[in-house]
Design a protein around this motif. Sequence first.
Motif, mmCIF file in Angstrom:
data_model
loop_
_atom_site.group_PDB
_atom_site.id
_atom_site.type_symbol
_atom_site.label_atom_id
_atom_site.label_comp_id
_atom_site.label_asym_id
_atom_site.label_seq_id
_atom_site.Cartn_x
_atom_site.Cartn_y
_atom_site.Cartn_z
ATOM 1 N N UNK A 37 26.978 22.484 22.781
ATOM 2 C CA UNK A 37 26.903 23.464 21.191
ATOM 3 C C UNK A 37 25.736 24.653 21.158
ATOM 4 N N UNK A 38 26.030 25.986 20.626
ATOM 5 C CA UNK A 38 25.111 26.960 21.130
ATOM 6 C C UNK A 38 24.562 26.562 19.451
ATOM 7 N N UNK A 39 23.160 26.895 20.082
ATOM 8 C CA UNK A 39 21.835 26.708 19.027
ATOM 9 C C UNK A 39 21.221 28.055 19.155
ATOM 10 N N UNK A 40 21.084 28.227 17.888
ATOM 11 C CA UNK A 40 20.197 29.659 17.824
ATOM 12 C C UNK A 40 19.295 29.894 17.482
ATOM 13 N N UNK A 41 18.290 30.838 18.802
ATOM 14 C CA UNK A 41 16.981 30.984 18.614
ATOM 15 C C UNK A 41 16.524 31.933 18.134
ATOM 16 N N UNK A 42 17.512 32.668 18.045
ATOM 17 C CA UNK A 42 16.343 34.462 17.081
ATOM 18 C C UNK A 42 15.567 35.102 18.879
ATOM 19 N N UNK A 43 16.131 34.284 19.524
ATOM 20 C CA UNK A 43 15.753 35.842 20.818
ATOM 21 C C UNK A 43 16.793 35.944 21.822
ATOM 22 N N UNK A 44 16.233 37.406 22.395
ATOM 23 C CA UNK A 44 17.121 37.698 23.360
ATOM 24 C C UNK A 44 16.239 37.639 24.814
ATOM 25 N N UNK A 45 15.433 37.036 25.029
ATOM 26 C CA UNK A 45 14.754 36.579 26.030
ATOM 27 C C UNK A 45 15.751 35.637 27.160
ATOM 28 N N UNK A 46 15.516 36.010 28.514
ATOM 29 C CA UNK A 46 16.033 35.598 29.626
ATOM 30 C C UNK A 46 15.273 33.884 29.748
ATOM 31 N N UNK A 47 15.891 32.906 29.400
ATOM 32 C CA UNK A 47 14.907 31.641 29.868
ATOM 33 C C UNK A 47 15.377 31.038 31.452
ATOM 34 N N UNK A 48 14.901 30.582 31.975
ATOM 35 C CA UNK A 48 14.646 30.223 33.741
ATOM 36 C C UNK A 48 14.116 28.807 33.394
ATOM 37 N N UNK A 49 12.634 28.642 33.050
ATOM 38 C CA UNK A 49 11.923 28.059 32.273
ATOM 39 C C UNK A 49 12.388 27.118 31.629
ATOM 40 N N UNK A 50 12.229 25.564 32.099
ATOM 41 C CA UNK A 50 13.270 24.589 31.301
ATOM 42 C C UNK A 50 12.250 23.234 31.120
ATOM 43 N N UNK A 51 11.853 22.371 30.451
ATOM 44 C CA UNK A 51 11.244 21.849 30.471
ATOM 45 C C UNK A 51 12.127 20.604 29.076
ATOM 46 N N UNK A 52 12.471 19.171 29.085
ATOM 47 C CA UNK A 52 13.540 18.558 28.828
ATOM 48 C C UNK A 52 12.299 17.600 28.662
ATOM 49 N N UNK A 53 11.695 17.103 27.271
ATOM 50 C CA UNK A 53 11.163 16.062 27.465
ATOM 51 C C UNK A 53 11.593 14.359 26.611
ATOM 52 N N UNK A 54 12.178 14.797 25.654
ATOM 53 C CA UNK A 54 13.120 13.607 24.939
ATOM 54 C C UNK A 54 14.945 14.595 24.569
ATOM 55 N N UNK A 55 15.428 13.925 23.965
ATOM 56 C CA UNK A 55 16.014 14.508 23.459
ATOM 57 C C UNK A 55 15.909 15.365 21.623
ATOM 58 N N UNK A 56 14.851 15.029 21.458
ATOM 59 C CA UNK A 56 14.439 16.017 20.526
ATOM 60 C C UNK A 56 13.537 16.702 20.949
ATOM 61 N N UNK A 57 12.433 17.098 22.204
ATOM 62 C CA UNK A 57 11.699 17.399 21.858
ATOM 63 C C UNK A 57 11.758 18.667 23.472
ATOM 64 N N UNK A 58 12.230 20.158 23.983
ATOM 65 C CA UNK A 58 11.978 20.296 24.717
ATOM 66 C C UNK A 58 11.121 22.287 24.971
ATOM 67 N N UNK A 59 11.126 22.105 26.626
ATOM 68 C CA UNK A 59 9.996 23.393 26.256
ATOM 69 C C UNK A 59 10.678 24.871 26.492
ATOM 70 N N UNK A 60 11.170 26.074 26.762
ATOM 71 C CA UNK A 60 11.620 27.136 27.576
ATOM 72 C C UNK A 60 10.859 28.150 27.385
ATOM 73 N N UNK A 61 11.054 28.865 28.617
ATOM 74 C CA UNK A 61 10.019 29.934 29.182
ATOM 75 C C UNK A 61 11.018 30.900 29.856
ATOM 76 N N UNK A 62 10.772 32.015 29.890
ATOM 77 C CA UNK A 62 11.561 33.035 29.855
ATOM 78 C C UNK A 62 10.764 34.358 30.427
ATOM 79 N N UNK A 63 11.396 35.495 30.587
ATOM 80 C CA UNK A 63 11.064 36.815 29.916
ATOM 81 C C UNK A 63 10.228 37.482 28.881
ATOM 82 N N UNK A 64 9.548 38.693 29.155
ATOM 83 C CA UNK A 64 8.685 38.715 28.527
ATOM 84 C C UNK A 64 7.233 38.546 27.454
ATOM 85 N N UNK A 65 6.995 36.918 28.550
ATOM 86 C CA UNK A 65 6.224 36.387 28.397
ATOM 87 C C UNK A 65 6.836 35.235 27.192
#
Length: 360
Positions: free
Chosen positions: A39-67
């Motif tokens: 189910x897609x969720x809106x981030x409001x960004x157009x960056x491409x995120x290839x970095x991803x870390x899932x801490x739990x079902x509720x907490x996660x981080x993503x990292x990508x282009x343009x810093x």
Amino acid sequence: MRLLGVGVCTAVLLLEAVAVPARAAAQPDGAGLHGAAWALKETGKQSRFRGLSAVSRSTAWVAGSKGTVLRTVDGGRNWRDVSPPAAVAEGLELRDIEAFDARRAVALSIGEGEASRVLRTEDGGATWTETFRNPDPRAFYDCLTFFDSRHGLAVSDPVDGRFRLLATADGGRSWQPLPTEGMPEALPGEAGFAASGQCLVSAGPRDVWLATGGGAAGRVLHSADRGLTWRTADSTVPAGDPARGVFGLAFRDRTTGLAVGGDYRTGEPSPRAAALSADGGRTWRQAATPPPAYRSGVAWHPYGRATALAVGPTGTDVTLDGGRTWRSLDPGSYDTVTCAPDGGCWASGEKGRVARLEHR
């Protein structure tokens, strides 16, 4: 790998797997994915995120282009932009991120020379500290991994004929190069792929694996002593070209692993895009029914010892038998996927897309 430098690897789409009841762990493999869909969720960004870390079902981080770095603590309903200001100003390519909780995370930017850096936050991304900047113009860092909240490694493409490793023993606050005597010589043209943050992965307190491509064979290197000594094994994933090889790895424990890859170029065939190992990466067996195309990311699902997900630009595939056979789950484009211990599975891809795996 430079081929995946600034052009091919630049966004993240994040998917969260909604929790299934704890009793699902006792159900047959695949029960936790029955009726599941992204189910897609809106981030409001157009960056491409290839970095991803899932801490739990509720907490996660993503990292990508343009810093860009985003963080959610409510299952993807809201995303906070916690991008490091210096990384944004310089347009760094953040291709890997490893988070320990909602406040502490370590991110890797890729590129030749000083473009390869490590950044760390202890306050949920409110402030960042640069803890490593690559001084060698020949080095190009691709991925990082942590064994626990203190010990971790980062890997560079070969320098002077061998892959180069950095080690930390203080949670990424400082980094030291490891000796190269225990690292086998690289094949001509061999490198890692900065495509999903999964070219370097660990399981347990000491075991770590490195995926390669570009050389004559797609190889998987394994160390049982946190990167001091390594042995090599050929996977069944074809290489022999700078665009082909093993792109992502996942180990459920120190013996059971999956490898995915292929040819990342659009329209090019990848007939043997997945392999599996039951002996810690000493030997690899081709999937009997592999994914139909190139896959860059793979993750074991915690609610089934034989269940895993693989993602790539042409879709998501699922295996219920430990990687022997794969079937399509979703046609959407994703670059990486990971599952938290509590069952929260997330994936990420292009154009700032974020999705959660929900049960309908």
